[in-house]
Design an enzyme around this catalytic site. Sequence first.
Site, short mmCIF file in Angstrom:
data_model
loop_
_atom_site.label_atom_id
_atom_site.label_comp_id
_atom_site.label_asym_id
_atom_site.label_seq_id
_atom_site.Cartn_x
_atom_site.Cartn_y
_atom_site.Cartn_z
N ASP A 1 -18.89 -8.62 1.17
CA ASP A 1 -19.92 -7.39 0.55
C ASP A 1 -20.69 -7.61 1.63
OD1 ASP A 1 -20.99 -5.46 -0.49
OD2 ASP A 1 -21.59 -5.67 -2.03
N CYS B 1 -3.33 8.15 -8.26
CA CYS B 1 -4.15 8.94 -9.76
C CYS B 1 -3.80 9.86 -9.43
CB CYS B 1 -5.48 9.62 -8.71
SG CYS B 1 -6.92 7.86 -8.62
N CYS C 1 -5.23 13.15 -12.63
CA CYS C 1 -6.12 12.64 -13.44
C CYS C 1 -7.33 12.98 -13.45
CB CYS C 1 -5.97 11.31 -13.95
SG CYS C 1 -6.51 10.34 -14.64
N CYS D 1 -18.64 10.54 -16.02
CA CYS D 1 -19.40 9.97 -15.33
C CYS D 1 -20.56 11.00 -16.51
CB CYS D 1 -19.53 10.43 -14.27
SG CYS D 1 -20.49 10.16 -13.37
#
Length: 385
Positions: free
Chosen positions: A140, A194, A197, A204
């Site tokens: 990162d 996924c 879904c 959120c």
Amino acid sequence: MDNSTINYLELAEKIKYWGKELGFADVGFSDIDLSEYHHHFEQWLDNQYHGDMSYMANHGDMRAHPDKLHPGTIRVISVRMDYLPENANFARTLKKKEHAYVSRYALGRDYHKLMRKRLKALGEKIKHYCHKLDYRPFVDSAPLLERPLAEKAGLGWVGKHTLLINKHAGSWFFLGELLVNIPLPISEKKENSCGSCVACIKICPTQAIVAPYEVDARRCISYLTIELRDTIPVEFRPLIGNRIYGCDDCQLICPWNKFAQLSQETDFQARQGLDTATLLELFAWDEETFLSTLQGSPIRRIGFECWQRNIAVALGNSDFSSNVISALRAKRSQATAMVAEHIDWAIEQQQTKQSEITISVKQNKQHRLHARLVRSIEKGLPRDA
């Protein structure tokens, strides 16, 4: 070993074994062709979804070409390291408004140094076996599209919340990379599972996942509490709740995280009581306490000003308490202009709740008096009335 006699299929298996020895839960290999991902990234930037993270727009061409970041690179070794701490108490902490919620990845020590050191050790093991190896580790810390690279390396798939998901380990893990100049066999890319879904999109708090696989960082609580160095927009403050550093909601709701693996690293376990601390306890810190207590923590990089800003917002969102108002007022005289603005907002929120409680108490008292009056009248009425 003589480079001309190296069996790269065999070497790949050795690298996976060495990686596991060094604490990496998974290791995979990819080429450096990121063309299918780069257009989406450029569109994300064009939409201004990166907000104030100007570094995301820098070195754009380099992000799509790892060999420009480290000349000679033809493969990327991607690794996964699980970070989920024991006794994480996710939902319990979120429900306790007086407690501080810190994203689970930040409860322990900063992962960057630990993973980089392990990646360097992995590179040296490979170099001992293959002398022509040239490598460079990243955690990162460079303009790399690490999730696409990890997806190409078979470590999982990029989910609708844009985080990497592994079928056997969920998404509670860190990623790291070794850029190398040797022709390792490319891992098989995993299928996106996924399906239909949309749980992460619905959960959120700020609706930051504006479309499947697309996050507007300017709305994301992690961005607002970690990356943003300015005033948090008023519209998002009530939605932040008691989250003072990051947000895990999209991961908490993901059904694949029922397979999440607990971290084996002691450095990633909760430190300094951050998983149980109250907002008032943390708000009482001065800058010296902040810096010394969070030595070695990823939280330290946001600085004391943003730390106070975030906690002030969370205190505004907590249930009414005269102690909260007193603490906010006590800090205001010493606060920077930015923090003072958030303290004022928090005090206003607390006073509004106080007024609502007062009104509610009066209404309840009136209801009780009315009910008593009705009962008194009923008692005085004739039986055949």
